[in-house]
Design an enzyme around this catalytic site. Structure first.
Site, PDB file in Angstrom:
ATOM      1  N   SER A   9     150.495  45.951 -32.787  1.00 25.78           N
ATOM      2  CA  SER A   9     150.242  45.226 -33.914  1.00 25.78           C
ATOM      3  C   SER A   9     148.743  45.393 -34.040  1.00 25.78           C
ATOM      4  CB  SER A   9     150.881  43.859 -33.427  1.00 25.78           C
ATOM      5  OG  SER A   9     150.279  42.825 -34.461  1.00 25.78           O
ATOM      6  N   HIS A  34     151.733  48.541 -36.713  1.00 27.56           N
ATOM      7  CA  HIS A  34     152.462  47.076 -37.245  1.00 27.56           C
ATOM      8  C   HIS A  34     151.230  46.352 -37.865  1.00 27.56           C
ATOM      9  CE1 HIS A  34     155.962  44.451 -37.579  1.00 27.56           C
ATOM     10  NE2 HIS A  34     154.839  43.448 -37.418  1.00 27.56           N
ATOM     11  N   ASP A  36     151.010  43.345 -40.150  1.00 27.23           N
ATOM     12  CA  ASP A  36     151.109  41.888 -40.451  1.00 27.23           C
ATOM     13  C   ASP A  36     150.187  41.458 -41.736  1.00 27.23           C
ATOM     14  OD1 ASP A  36     153.216  41.208 -38.625  1.00 27.23           O
ATOM     15  OD2 ASP A  36     151.666  41.143 -37.144  1.00 27.23           O
ATOM     16  N   MET A  38     150.033  38.322 -44.282  1.00 25.41           N
ATOM     17  CA  MET A  38     150.419  36.895 -44.070  1.00 25.41           C
ATOM     18  C   MET A  38     149.600  36.305 -45.442  1.00 25.41           C
ATOM     19  SD  MET A  38     150.067  36.045 -40.157  1.00 25.41           S
ATOM     20  CE  MET A  38     148.457  37.257 -39.950  1.00 25.41           C
ATOM     21  N   HIS A  67     154.716  44.544 -42.175  1.00 22.46           N
ATOM     22  CA  HIS A  67     155.598  43.241 -42.504  1.00 22.46           C
ATOM     23  C   HIS A  67     155.044  42.107 -43.145  1.00 22.46           C
ATOM     24  CE1 HIS A  67     156.873  39.554 -39.570  1.00 22.46           C
ATOM     25  NE2 HIS A  67     157.583  39.682 -40.859  1.00 22.46           N
ATOM     26  N   MET A  69     154.826  38.750 -44.592  1.00 15.17           N
ATOM     27  CA  MET A  69     154.950  37.419 -44.661  1.00 15.17           C
ATOM     28  C   MET A  69     154.569  36.662 -45.645  1.00 15.17           C
ATOM     29  SD  MET A  69     154.393  37.001 -40.239  1.00 15.17           S
ATOM     30  CE  MET A  69     153.331  38.344 -40.075  1.00 15.17           C
ATOM     31  N   MET A 138     162.422  38.595 -35.210  1.00 10.94           N
ATOM     32  CA  MET A 138     161.292  37.943 -34.901  1.00 10.94           C
ATOM     33  C   MET A 138     161.737  36.954 -33.843  1.00 10.94           C
ATOM     34  SD  MET A 138     158.765  38.615 -36.743  1.00 10.94           S
ATOM     35  CE  MET A 138     157.798  37.495 -35.969  1.00 10.94           C
ATOM     36  N   PHE A 144     151.536  33.750 -36.348  1.00 13.74           N
ATOM     37  CA  PHE A 144     150.406  33.702 -35.265  1.00 13.74           C
ATOM     38  C   PHE A 144     150.572  34.754 -34.148  1.00 13.74           C
ATOM     39  CE2 PHE A 144     149.794  29.695 -37.339  1.00 13.74           C
ATOM     40  CZ  PHE A 144     148.503  29.852 -37.458  1.00 13.74           C
ATOM     41  N   ASP A 174     159.923  41.511 -32.253  1.00 14.52           N
ATOM     42  CA  ASP A 174     158.445  41.225 -32.524  1.00 14.52           C
ATOM     43  C   ASP A 174     158.230  39.823 -31.994  1.00 14.52           C
ATOM     44  OD1 ASP A 174     155.805  41.001 -33.556  1.00 14.52           O
ATOM     45  OD2 ASP A 174     156.463  41.185 -35.594  1.00 14.52           O
ATOM     46  N   GLY A 175     157.330  39.777 -30.887  1.00 14.64           N
ATOM     47  CA  GLY A 175     156.960  38.359 -30.641  1.00 14.64           C
ATOM     48  C   GLY A 175     156.924  38.287 -29.041  1.00 14.64           C
ATOM     49  N   SER A 197     149.524  41.243 -28.464  1.00 15.95           N
ATOM     50  CA  SER A 197     148.452  40.701 -27.216  1.00 15.95           C
ATOM     51  C   SER A 197     148.752  41.446 -26.056  1.00 15.95           C
ATOM     52  CB  SER A 197     148.876  39.168 -26.874  1.00 15.95           C
ATOM     53  OG  SER A 197     148.583  38.510 -28.131  1.00 15.95           O
TER      54      SER A 197
END
Length: 216
Positions: A9, A34, A36, A38, A67, A69, A138, A144, A174-175, A197
């Site tokens: 990510s 990936h 993101d 947002m 992705h 969002m 998810m 976040f 993912d997550g 992370s």
């Protein structure tokens, strides 16, 4: 045989040296990057604008998994496809004509995907599976990075693993994903993992090599 595909990510990368991180991910053998996106409306955060996409593409030819969002994603699909997205995932709750948007993504030559939030039931989106090439589960509430994996999503993952064989879509989680969760979820049939992370806390290459060494 380990056929795991890792989607680092970019949200979790060092944006002070984004070009360097992207090049290091390429050398380490990342399968997708990936991305993101947002809008601060559908999710309570903003992320990854045009310049980030351009920097990633300038420093790597790794396929981008985007992705969205964002609300009304159909307005922006062509834009992100032109920036180099090869998978484009949308949220059904954010699109009044989700099936039409998925068809548009496919017509543009990208793989259409849907994201299923922790509070969204599989049954409510099942009609879309025949036109999806990718389903993103998810395992945190979106918006976040750095959140903890939600244990109650495991049953949904197991169900979607069975349905992926029936409908032929790729299944991705993912997550809150780390090496231990890869070890746990891969035997359930998950092949694609978004890692943020846990990948960037240390040496991303070392984490990727550790996952590649796992046997399933």
């Amino acid at each position: 045989m380990n056929n795991i595909k890792i989607h680092p990510s970019i949200l979790g990368a060092n944006h002070g040296d984004l070009a360097g991180d992207v090049r290091r991910l390429g050398l380490a053998g990342a399968d997708y990057l990936h991305m993101d996106v947002m809008d601060g409306d559908f999710v309570p955060n903003f992320g990854l604008g045009t310049e980030i996409f351009k920097c990633v593409r300038a420093n790597s030819d790794i396929p981008m998994d985007t992705h969205l969002m964002i609300r009304e994603p159909a307005r922006h699909v062509r834009y992100f496809r032109e920036l180099g997205s090869e998978i484009i995932t949308i949220h059904p709750e954010a699109d009044r004509q989700c099936a039409a948007t998925l068809a548009m993504i496919r017509e543009m030559g990208a793989i259409p995907g849907i994201a299923i939030n922790p509070g969204t039931s599989v049954e409510s989106v099942k009609e879309l599976f025949p036109i999806c090439g990718h389903v993103l589960v998810m395992t945190v509430n979106p918006g976040f990075g750095g959140q903890k994996f939600l244990e109650y999503t495991v049953g949904k993952i197991q169900l979607l693993s069975r349905l992926s064989k029936e409908y032929g879509f790729s299944l991705c989680v993912d997550g809150g994903i780390d090496t231990e969760l890869v070890k746990r979820l891969a035997p359930m049939g998950v092949i694609n993992f978004v890692i943020g992370s846990a990948l960037f806390r240390g040496d991303p290459g070392e984490v990727l090599r550790e996952i590649r060494s796992l046997a399933f």
